[in-house]
Design a protein around this motif. Structure first.
Motif, short mmCIF file in Angstrom:
data_model
loop_
_atom_site.label_atom_id
_atom_site.label_comp_id
_atom_site.label_asym_id
_atom_site.label_seq_id
_atom_site.Cartn_x
_atom_site.Cartn_y
_atom_site.Cartn_z
N UNK A 175 37.18 21.35 -8.25
CA UNK A 175 37.81 19.78 -7.97
C UNK A 175 39.23 19.20 -8.71
N UNK A 176 39.86 20.48 -8.71
CA UNK A 176 40.72 20.18 -9.34
C UNK A 176 42.68 20.50 -8.14
N UNK A 177 42.55 21.07 -7.32
CA UNK A 177 42.54 21.28 -5.63
C UNK A 177 42.73 20.71 -4.86
N UNK A 178 43.82 20.41 -3.94
CA UNK A 178 43.85 20.74 -2.78
C UNK A 178 44.63 21.42 -1.62
N UNK A 179 42.73 21.56 -1.12
CA UNK A 179 43.00 23.30 -0.09
C UNK A 179 43.16 22.32 1.26
N UNK A 180 43.60 23.37 2.14
CA UNK A 180 43.01 23.03 3.77
C UNK A 180 42.43 24.31 3.93
N UNK A 181 40.35 24.18 4.79
CA UNK A 181 39.94 25.33 4.79
C UNK A 181 40.01 25.60 6.27
N UNK A 182 40.46 26.82 7.21
CA UNK A 182 40.27 26.80 8.61
C UNK A 182 39.02 28.02 9.34
N UNK A 183 37.99 26.98 9.06
CA UNK A 183 36.84 28.29 9.67
C UNK A 183 37.04 28.14 10.93
#
Length: 357
Positions: A175-183
């Motif tokens: 909940x503190x992170x900024x992520x990009x997830x590519x499935x």
């Protein structure tokens, strides 16, 4: 005593089940359904009793009964758009799934079977992060025409699961992170995760974003209109081109990543270029999500079955590594992800959500 969790993931021709004792699998099994048996059911919802008995028989083979379980969690199906999280299976959810008012898919049986079995033992029936998880920001819903609004349909269960694993590795709360997830699997979904919410993501089912082994991805609109109005055009066939007969299958005649890798290794230049084109499109979509997050990115996570392909991962990584740390979590541990969601819910029942949210 370590809680035992039953996870259920129904597919069109199989039902995956697993029992975990805490984080440790007791057994994982795929129950295959013979096509002739399934043909006897007029509608997929009619398979409820048939699949239930097969699950009970599998438990019995492994020396277990539903009364040995602490909870049953099913793969969420097509229902109302909801925020991510773990939900108790209630009557409103069952009504929406049984009526198929939001779409017909075998995954609709996940919550139904979970409730059937859980009620027998008087234990919680749950689902977690179904494909209809919708946390889009208001700007992400704009398509360019008011008659069409962008929808959130993606690999939410795996997106959320690998994000939590990556967060633990980074030593910070998801909940503190900024992520990009590519499935990257049979379909490709690339999402911008902004402190626990997927604020933008391509619709991985309906023809949006990068192409994949079986899906055409975002096609040029004018050419798509030409398809639709060509002599003899058939709606069902066009939809199949978009969601089942596009991508690798259309270009190369196969959707098998291992077969394509063999062709590339053997010197097939066409196969190499098609695979690189998919990686190129995935990287472009990651770049778009970087703009959504205004360049403040803690990590880019590459996941899904195709993340086992080292060359594909390297090609994507080369184009986006300037953005943030690249983390690779290959595969899609659906059963483990469901189980961990159930364990979190049992540990903190206050986090269990009510449908509709």
């Amino acid at each position: 005593m370590t809680p035992h969790i039953l996870a259920i993931n129904p597919g069109s021709t199989s039902t995956k089940i697993a029992v975990f004792a805490g984080d440790e699998p007791v057994f994982v099994e795929t129950i295959r359904h013979d096509a002739t048996e399934l043909a006897g059911f007029g509608h997929i919802m009619d398979q409820e009793g048939y699949r239930r008995e097969l699950i009970l028989a599998a438990l019995h083979r492994h020396g277990l009964a539903v009364t040995d379980l602490a909870a049953v969690i099913g793969r969420g199906g097509l229902m109302r758009p909801i925020p991510g999280g773990t939900y108790a299976v209630n009557e409103a959810m069952l009504d929406d799934l049984r009526s198929c008012r939001f779409g017909t898919h075998a995954s609709n049986l996940g919550a139904i079977l979970a409730r059937d079995l859980a009620d027998e033992a008087g234990i919680p029936a749950l689902i977690a992060d179904p494909v209809v998880v919708d946390e889009l920001g208001p700007l992400a819903r704009y398509s360019g025409h008011p008659d069409i609004s962008r929808r959130s349909i993606f690999h939410a269960l795996n997106h959320k699961a690998v994000s939590r694993v990556a967060a633990a590795e980074l030593g910070r709360p998801y909940e503190d992170l900024r992520l990009i997830v590519a499935h990257m699997g049979g379909g490709v979904s690339v999402g911008a995760h902004d402190r626990g919410r997927v604020v933008d993501v391509n619709n991985a089912l309906d023809g949006d974003g990068p192409f994949s082994p079986e899906r055409s991805g975002g096609l040029p609109a004018g050419s798509l209109v030409d398809w639709c109005f060509a002599p003899g055009a058939d709606e069902a066939e066009i939809r199949r081109r978009i969601t089942g007969r596009g991508g690798f299958l259309a270009y190369l005649g196969t959707a098998d990543g291992l077969e394509i890798d063999r062709r590339v290794t053997a010197g097939d230049e066409r196969a190499r270029e098609v695979r690189e084109a998919m990686a190129y499109q995935v990287a472009k979509e990651i770049g778009a999500m970087a703009a959504v997050l205004e360049g403040r990115i803690d990590a880019v996570i590459l996941t899904g079955g195709l993340a086992h392909d080292g060359d594909l991962v390297d090609t994507v990584s080369r184009r986006v590594s300037f953005l943030a740390k690249i983390m690779v979590h290959a595969g899609e541990d659906e059963m483990g992800a469901l189980t961990r969601a159930a364990l979190r819910a049992l540990d903190d029942p206050g986090t269990i959500r009510t449908y509709p949210a």
